[in-house]
Design a protein around this motif. Structure first.
Motif, PDB file in Angstrom:
ATOM      1  N   TRP A  75      17.600  88.140 -18.280  1.00 34.75           N
ATOM      2  CA  TRP A  75      16.832  89.106 -19.053  1.00 34.75           C
ATOM      3  C   TRP A  75      17.234  89.136 -20.526  1.00 34.75           C
ATOM      4  O   TRP A  75      16.557  89.690 -21.364  1.00 34.75           O
ATOM      5  CB  TRP A  75      17.020  90.515 -18.479  1.00 34.75           C
ATOM      6  CG  TRP A  75      18.465  90.878 -18.323  1.00 34.75           C
ATOM      7  CD1 TRP A  75      19.241  90.687 -17.210  1.00 34.75           C
ATOM      8  CD2 TRP A  75      19.324  91.442 -19.315  1.00 34.75           C
ATOM      9  NE1 TRP A  75      20.521  91.110 -17.463  1.00 34.75           N
ATOM     10  CE2 TRP A  75      20.599  91.571 -18.735  1.00 34.75           C
ATOM     11  CE3 TRP A  75      19.131  91.847 -20.639  1.00 34.75           C
ATOM     12  CZ2 TRP A  75      21.687  92.087 -19.443  1.00 34.75           C
ATOM     13  CZ3 TRP A  75      20.210  92.370 -21.330  1.00 34.75           C
ATOM     14  CH2 TRP A  75      21.479  92.475 -20.720  1.00 34.75           C
TER      15      TRP A  75
ATOM     16  N   ARG B   5      15.626  84.416 -22.210  1.00 36.18           N
ATOM     17  CA  ARG B   5      14.289  84.842 -21.827  1.00 36.18           C
ATOM     18  C   ARG B   5      13.275  83.708 -21.839  1.00 36.18           C
ATOM     19  O   ARG B   5      13.282  82.875 -22.716  1.00 36.18           O
ATOM     20  CB  ARG B   5      13.780  85.904 -22.809  1.00 36.18           C
ATOM     21  CG  ARG B   5      14.237  87.264 -22.431  1.00 36.18           C
ATOM     22  CD  ARG B   5      13.854  88.247 -23.493  1.00 36.18           C
ATOM     23  NE  ARG B   5      14.725  89.399 -23.377  1.00 36.18           N
ATOM     24  CZ  ARG B   5      14.732  90.408 -24.214  1.00 36.18           C
ATOM     25  NH1 ARG B   5      13.932  90.406 -25.248  1.00 36.18           N
ATOM     26  NH2 ARG B   5      15.552  91.417 -24.034  1.00 36.18           N
ATOM     27  N   GLU B   6      12.392  83.741 -20.853  1.00 37.40           N
ATOM     28  CA  GLU B   6      11.230  82.865 -20.906  1.00 37.40           C
ATOM     29  C   GLU B   6      10.017  83.760 -20.927  1.00 37.40           C
ATOM     30  O   GLU B   6       9.818  84.573 -20.042  1.00 37.40           O
ATOM     31  CB  GLU B   6      11.175  81.964 -19.668  1.00 37.40           C
ATOM     32  CG  GLU B   6      12.207  80.867 -19.687  1.00 37.40           C
ATOM     33  CD  GLU B   6      12.367  80.252 -18.306  1.00 37.40           C
ATOM     34  OE1 GLU B   6      11.353  79.995 -17.655  1.00 37.40           O
ATOM     35  OE2 GLU B   6      13.517  80.074 -17.899  1.00 37.40           O
ATOM     36  N   LYS B   7       9.201  83.605 -21.948  1.00 35.30           N
ATOM     37  CA  LYS B   7       7.975  84.412 -22.043  1.00 35.30           C
ATOM     38  C   LYS B   7       7.063  84.050 -20.885  1.00 35.30           C
ATOM     39  O   LYS B   7       6.772  82.888 -20.654  1.00 35.30           O
ATOM     40  CB  LYS B   7       7.268  84.142 -23.371  1.00 35.30           C
ATOM     41  CG  LYS B   7       7.883  84.889 -24.536  1.00 35.30           C
ATOM     42  CD  LYS B   7       7.223  86.255 -24.719  1.00 35.30           C
ATOM     43  CE  LYS B   7       7.933  87.020 -25.848  1.00 35.30           C
ATOM     44  NZ  LYS B   7       7.773  88.437 -25.751  1.00 35.30           N
ATOM     45  N   GLN B   8       6.637  85.066 -20.146  1.00 41.65           N
ATOM     46  CA  GLN B   8       5.744  84.795 -19.027  1.00 41.65           C
ATOM     47  C   GLN B   8       4.290  85.049 -19.395  1.00 41.65           C
ATOM     48  O   GLN B   8       3.442  84.217 -19.160  1.00 41.65           O
ATOM     49  CB  GLN B   8       6.120  85.669 -17.827  1.00 41.65           C
ATOM     50  CG  GLN B   8       7.270  85.052 -17.035  1.00 41.65           C
ATOM     51  CD  GLN B   8       7.657  85.922 -15.877  1.00 41.65           C
ATOM     52  OE1 GLN B   8       6.969  86.853 -15.533  1.00 41.65           O
ATOM     53  NE2 GLN B   8       8.780  85.602 -15.255  1.00 41.65           N
ATOM     54  N   ALA B   9       4.048  86.211 -19.982  1.00 42.57           N
ATOM     55  CA  ALA B   9       2.656  86.639 -20.196  1.00 42.57           C
ATOM     56  C   ALA B   9       1.881  85.688 -21.116  1.00 42.57           C
ATOM     57  O   ALA B   9       2.420  84.950 -21.881  1.00 42.57           O
ATOM     58  CB  ALA B   9       2.640  88.039 -20.782  1.00 42.57           C
TER      59      ALA B   9
ATOM     60  N   LYS C   4      13.054  95.560 -14.278  1.00 36.73           N
ATOM     61  CA  LYS C   4      11.605  95.403 -14.360  1.00 36.73           C
ATOM     62  C   LYS C   4      10.984  96.751 -14.707  1.00 36.73           C
ATOM     63  O   LYS C   4      11.619  97.799 -14.579  1.00 36.73           O
ATOM     64  CB  LYS C   4      11.057  94.905 -13.023  1.00 36.73           C
ATOM     65  CG  LYS C   4      11.406  93.457 -12.754  1.00 36.73           C
ATOM     66  CD  LYS C   4      10.887  93.015 -11.405  1.00 36.73           C
ATOM     67  CE  LYS C   4      11.198  91.528 -11.219  1.00 36.73           C
ATOM     68  NZ  LYS C   4      10.828  91.057  -9.892  1.00 36.73           N
TER      69      LYS C   4
ATOM     70  N   SER D  49       6.739  93.084 -14.195  1.00 34.59           N
ATOM     71  CA  SER D  49       7.090  92.414 -15.452  1.00 34.59           C
ATOM     72  C   SER D  49       8.354  93.040 -16.008  1.00 34.59           C
ATOM     73  O   SER D  49       8.738  94.139 -15.624  1.00 34.59           O
ATOM     74  CB  SER D  49       5.970  92.591 -16.481  1.00 34.59           C
ATOM     75  OG  SER D  49       4.766  92.099 -15.985  1.00 34.59           O
ATOM     76  N   TYR D  50       8.995  92.321 -16.909  1.00 32.30           N
ATOM     77  CA  TYR D  50      10.096  92.908 -17.664  1.00 32.30           C
ATOM     78  C   TYR D  50       9.521  93.506 -18.943  1.00 32.30           C
ATOM     79  O   TYR D  50       8.537  92.986 -19.468  1.00 32.30           O
ATOM     80  CB  TYR D  50      11.144  91.851 -17.987  1.00 32.30           C
ATOM     81  CG  TYR D  50      11.987  91.492 -16.790  1.00 32.30           C
ATOM     82  CD1 TYR D  50      13.115  92.248 -16.468  1.00 32.30           C
ATOM     83  CD2 TYR D  50      11.636  90.442 -15.954  1.00 32.30           C
ATOM     84  CE1 TYR D  50      13.863  91.949 -15.354  1.00 32.30           C
ATOM     85  CE2 TYR D  50      12.387  90.137 -14.834  1.00 32.30           C
ATOM     86  CZ  TYR D  50      13.503  90.896 -14.530  1.00 32.30           C
ATOM     87  OH  TYR D  50      14.243  90.624 -13.429  1.00 32.30           O
TER      88      TYR D  50
ATOM     89  N   TRP E  59      10.308  93.378 -21.985  1.00 33.68           N
ATOM     90  CA  TRP E  59      10.230  92.481 -23.139  1.00 33.68           C
ATOM     91  C   TRP E  59       9.139  91.432 -23.002  1.00 33.68           C
ATOM     92  O   TRP E  59       8.870  90.669 -23.924  1.00 33.68           O
ATOM     93  CB  TRP E  59      11.580  91.818 -23.401  1.00 33.68           C
ATOM     94  CG  TRP E  59      12.346  91.461 -22.162  1.00 33.68           C
ATOM     95  CD1 TRP E  59      13.294  92.233 -21.538  1.00 33.68           C
ATOM     96  CD2 TRP E  59      12.244  90.257 -21.386  1.00 33.68           C
ATOM     97  NE1 TRP E  59      13.773  91.583 -20.438  1.00 33.68           N
ATOM     98  CE2 TRP E  59      13.156  90.367 -20.323  1.00 33.68           C
ATOM     99  CE3 TRP E  59      11.475  89.094 -21.503  1.00 33.68           C
ATOM    100  CZ2 TRP E  59      13.322  89.369 -19.363  1.00 33.68           C
ATOM    101  CZ3 TRP E  59      11.644  88.102 -20.552  1.00 33.68           C
ATOM    102  CH2 TRP E  59      12.558  88.247 -19.497  1.00 33.68           C
ATOM    103  N   GLN E  60       8.486  91.389 -21.848  1.00 34.75           N
ATOM    104  CA  GLN E  60       7.351  90.473 -21.707  1.00 34.75           C
ATOM    105  C   GLN E  60       6.064  91.147 -22.175  1.00 34.75           C
ATOM    106  O   GLN E  60       5.027  90.512 -22.250  1.00 34.75           O
ATOM    107  CB  GLN E  60       7.205  90.038 -20.246  1.00 34.75           C
ATOM    108  CG  GLN E  60       8.345  89.138 -19.791  1.00 34.75           C
ATOM    109  CD  GLN E  60       8.338  88.898 -18.291  1.00 34.75           C
ATOM    110  OE1 GLN E  60       7.959  89.779 -17.523  1.00 34.75           O
ATOM    111  NE2 GLN E  60       8.748  87.719 -17.884  1.00 34.75           N
TER     112      GLN E  60
END
Lengths: 258, 267
Positions: free
Chosen positions: A249, A254-258, B94, B132-133, B135-136
């Motif tokens: 986290w 971090r890997e951007k998912q959205a 999350k 989701s987290y 920060w996403q």
């Protein structure tokens, strides 16, 4: 573009192989002193040495001392780091003492501890634990005092108990700092363990390196140096992997998912 | 009701003292939306932290009138939304855990808790984002997570510290309307601090105008604009213009007085 990218990625391998090949050629040609044997001789010596009991015993002893000292050092560092982070007066009182001790290399205590303990594994373990403690102590301290005020307010406003605040705010906030501390500590611990084995003849790879060097058996000596180097790499790689999993986290991973 | 009476706060450190709140009194009635507006550098955040029980005042009291409880530590009747959502949401949890964490102590049944979390996320338009987290998500969405967390806690009072100051203008307008909508359904009383005069007038039943440091209440203005409010119609009303001029005049006076006072001390 793509080809270029691949070339750049291969570059570190190319340079590594080039250096090894260069050393090999120069050594075979007699251009460098005999105390540095060709790389293939070192590897051959390592290959012969690997299955021997002498080597495996030394390796086991070194790893045991390394792991034990790291565990003790990390534990002590975390406990003390939390204490001086949470109890402000304690930090004030101990500040200069800690600063002084922190920058004193732990190997300076070899002579006195050698007298007290003798050339036993405990000597390497105590000194390496001391060396490993400092980075963990300070990283933990910075982590604890750095927990954001808003985060602390959030915990209080939403009625979290002390132990809930510790579990869901303090520990996760501190863990990235701690992870860095442990990685530095592991490097220190390995250095100190090997150094004490070399200097104070504590059983382990370090003592064997010293033995081979004194008797001029250079390929074997370099083979052991290679082993220590590889262990350092493996430990760092292992810690990085754990860190990546536990701190997925954190902004670094971090890997951007959205 | 929530009563703030003669609140004073002076910080002292190393022999120096800084008077932030001089004398602040006002009341918040049940179901009301009160905004506190003042020039930047007024002790607005200090005021809110005192009201939420996060900071002990030097003198004066904050009282929850229904129970007669004097606020000395954060009471369960109050929830907060802070300006800096990135530091108020836990990046290691999350979205659903962030909203659900405060409920661990309130709702014992696991299923019930999950439902409460889902409901809160739904009410801020974030259903489906529980896994989701934070920060996403975009800034506006993160602040909606913080709002959902506060709502799920089922407080009587929702205290918000410049909650929309770190998002872009369009998101800000959306969030303003969101908070007007949800406070109705949640039946929660809101105290919102802002430095934006339009926002203060647009949202409020009453606007508490405060001065620069050391802070006093300059005036409390009743906002007689019809509800429901709309970004287009309400802000286009002549009465909206009058009210914002009234507030702006007070704040300009406060700033001028502060500047003059500073000039005097320099002389």
């Amino acid at each position: 573009m793509k080809r270029r990218f691949r070339l750049i990625r291969l570059l570190p391998w190319v340079t590594t192989i080039a250096i090894i090949a260069g050393q090999e050629i120069l050594a075979r040609a007699g251009a460098i002193p005999r105390v540095i044997p060709p790389f293939t001789d070192t590897v051959a010596a390592l290959w012969r040495m690997l299955p021997t009991e002498v080597f495996l015993t030394s390796l086991g002893l070194m790893l045991q001392q390394f792991v034990t000292s790291l565990a003790i050092g990390v534990l002590a560092g975390v406990v003390l780091g939390i204490l001086i982070g949470v109890i402000r007066p304690l930090n004030r009182i101990l500040r200069y003492v800690l600063e002084f001790l922190r920058f004193t290399p732990s190997v300076v205590y070899i002579p006195i501890l050698l007298l007290l303990m003798g050339s036993r594994p405990q000597l390497a373990i105590s000194l390496a634990a001391l060396g490993a403690m400092w980075p963990v102590l300070y990283q933990t301290y910075y982590g604890v005092v750095g927990v954001s005020q808003i985060m602390k307010d959030t915990g209080r406003v939403f009625g979290l108990s002390r132990s809930q605040q510790l579990r869901s705010i303090t520990i996760p906030s501190v863990s990235p700092f701690l992870a860095t501390g442990i990685r530095i500590a592991a490097a220190h611990a390995l250095v100190v363990v090997v150094a004490v084995q070399i200097i104070a003849a504590v059983p382990g790879i370090g003592r064997d390196i010293q033995g081979y060097a004194e008797n001029g058996v250079f390929p074997q000596m370099y083979a052991l140096i290679l082993v220590v180097g590889i262990i350092g790499l493996l430990v760092n790689w292992l810690l990085e992997m754990v860190e990546r999993r536990q701190l997925h986290w954190h902004a670094t991973y971090r890997e951007k998912q959205a | 009701m929530l009563t703030v009476e003669n609140l004073q706060k002076t910080y002292t450190s190393g022999g120096k003292s800084l008077e932030v709140l001089r004398d602040v009194s006002f009341t918040v009635k049940e179901g009301e939306f009160v905004t506190v507006v003042g020039p930047s550098g007024a002790g607005k955040t200090t005021l809110l932290r005192c009201m939420a029980g996060l900071l002990p005042p030097t003198a004066g009291t904050v009282t929850l009138t229904n129970s007669g409880k004097v606020v000395t530590s954060p009471p369960k009747e109050i929830a907060c939304v802070f300006q800096d959502y990135s530091r108020s949401l836990m990046p290691w949890y999350k979205v659903s855990r962030n909203v659900g964490l405060p409920l661990d102590n309130i709702i014992k049944d696991k299923n019930e808790r999950r439902q409460a979390v889902e409901q809160a996320l739904q009410s801020v338009g974030l259903d489906g984002f529980g896994d989701s987290y934070p920060w996403q998500l975009s800034g506006g969405m993160q602040q909606r997570v913080a709002i959902a967390r506060a709502l799920a806690y089922r407080p009587e009072f929702l205290i918000m510290d410049e909650p929309f100051a770190s998002v872009d203008a369009q998101t800000r307008a959306d969030l303003e309307d969101l908070i007007l909508r949800v406070r109705q359904t949640a039946g929660v009383t809101v105290v919102l601090v802002t430095h934006d005069i339009d926002e203060a007038v647009y949202l409020a039943d009453r606007v508490v105008v405060v001065s620069s440091r050391p802070t006093v209440v300059m005036d409390v203005i009743d906002v007689d604009l019809p509800r429901p409010r709309s970004q287009v119609t309400t802000k286009g009303m002549p009465r909206f213009g009058e009210l914002r001029t009234q507030v702006a005049t007070l704040i300009m006076r406060a700033s001028a007085e502060a500047a003059a006072a500073q000039g005097q001390t320099q002389l």
